[in-house]
Design a protein around this motif. Structure first.
Motif, short mmCIF file in Angstrom:
data_model
loop_
_atom_site.label_atom_id
_atom_site.label_comp_id
_atom_site.label_asym_id
_atom_site.label_seq_id
_atom_site.Cartn_x
_atom_site.Cartn_y
_atom_site.Cartn_z
N SER A 167 1.13 -1.40 0.10
CA SER A 167 -0.07 0.02 -0.02
C SER A 167 0.93 1.26 0.03
CB SER A 167 -0.99 -0.12 1.09
OG SER A 167 -1.74 1.11 1.18
N VAL A 168 1.41 1.49 -1.33
CA VAL A 168 2.24 2.73 -1.40
C VAL A 168 1.57 3.69 -2.28
CG1 VAL A 168 4.57 3.37 -2.00
CG2 VAL A 168 4.32 1.24 -1.03
N GLY A 169 1.29 4.97 -1.72
CA GLY A 169 0.51 5.79 -2.45
C GLY A 169 1.66 6.92 -3.21
N PHE A 170 1.09 7.43 -4.29
CA PHE A 170 2.10 8.36 -4.96
C PHE A 170 0.99 9.74 -5.29
CE2 PHE A 170 3.22 4.10 -5.89
CZ PHE A 170 4.78 3.93 -5.85
N ALA A 171 2.07 10.81 -5.31
CA ALA A 171 1.31 12.13 -5.55
C ALA A 171 2.22 12.89 -6.17
CB ALA A 171 0.71 12.73 -4.33
N LEU A 182 0.49 18.50 -11.39
CA LEU A 182 0.81 18.70 -9.86
C LEU A 182 -0.48 17.99 -9.26
CD1 LEU A 182 1.84 20.28 -7.41
CD2 LEU A 182 0.18 22.11 -8.02
N PHE A 183 -1.55 17.67 -9.73
CA PHE A 183 -2.67 17.20 -9.25
C PHE A 183 -2.78 15.67 -9.50
CE2 PHE A 183 -3.87 21.42 -10.62
CZ PHE A 183 -3.76 22.05 -9.44
N TYR A 184 -1.76 14.88 -10.11
CA TYR A 184 -1.79 13.55 -10.45
C TYR A 184 -1.56 12.73 -8.91
CZ TYR A 184 -1.33 14.80 -15.29
OH TYR A 184 -1.29 14.96 -16.56
N ARG A 185 -2.42 11.95 -8.73
CA ARG A 185 -2.29 11.01 -7.54
C ARG A 185 -2.68 9.77 -8.04
NH1 ARG A 185 -2.44 13.88 -2.91
NH2 ARG A 185 -2.81 11.99 -1.89
#
Length: 203
Positions: free
Chosen positions: A180-184, A199-202
């Motif tokens: 469970s690794v989030g990216f932003a 900038l808003f990519y998640r």
């Protein structure tokens, strides 16, 4: 907005979504997460005024390859440099399958394979005072098939109107089960900053 985009052809839909900050959540598709070593080449031509981009520097990172589907879909490679600027202060890059050189590196292309494909940040970052586009691709001669442990990708850098060139190496290590690794893309610092809409990519 999402319902209206859903009626468009896949390439147009994904590209328009990317230009609007990804309301269709192309980068949110689940995938495999690997530990990975990222090494910038000793002779890499890198922008100045950044803390992360230094020739010869090596980092331990997390890389997610998504989605798991074998259909023709937009595929993503997300790279996290954990604690790049201090505890909990990460640097993330989110790349989508695309073409090389303007305007193609702003276009999200569906593909049936994760390998043999170029990936782009789609829209610019500021590296110091220089606007650039980042990317990744499997080097020529790589084995075909899904990307997995032991595979590597070239880490790429390009200008707003130029083609990409290699600046480093991404080598995939062990897969992290049920990671469970989030990216932003908003995770940045040290002279690096994603500009809108990237900038808003998640994910």
């Amino acid at each position: 907005m999402g319902d209206n985009l859903a009626t468009l052809p896949h390439t147009v839909r994904s590209t328009v979504s990317g230009a609007l900050g990804d309301p269709l959540r192309v980068f949110a598709e689940p995938g495999q997460v690997f530990q990975a070593d990222v090494t910038f080449d000793d002779d890499a031509r890198l922008p100045g005024l950044t803390q992360l981009l230094r020739p010869g520097r090596r980092y331990t990172t997390f890389v997610r390859i998504a989605p798991l589907s074998r259909d023709a879909v937009v595929r993503t490679v997300c790279v996290k440099f954990p604690d790049a600027y201090g505890p909990g202060d990460d640097q993330d890059f989110l790349f989508a399958s695309s073409g090389d050189g303007a305007p193609l590196h702003h276009v999200a292309f569906p593909t049936t394979r994760a390998d043999n494909q170029l990936y782009s940040s789609l829209w610019p970052y500021l590296a110091g005072v220089r606007p650039v586009v980042f990317g990744a691709s499997a080097p020529a001669g790589s084995r075909s098939g899904a990307l997995s442990r032991g595979d590597r990708l070239d880490f790429l850098l390009g200008g707003l109107i130029g083609r990409f060139h290699r600046i480093g190496d991404i080598r995939l290590g062990s897969e992290i089960p049920r990671a469970s690794v989030g990216f932003a893309a908003s995770n940045s610092g040290g002279g690096l900053r994603a500009l809108p809409p990237a900038l808003f990519y998640r994910g």
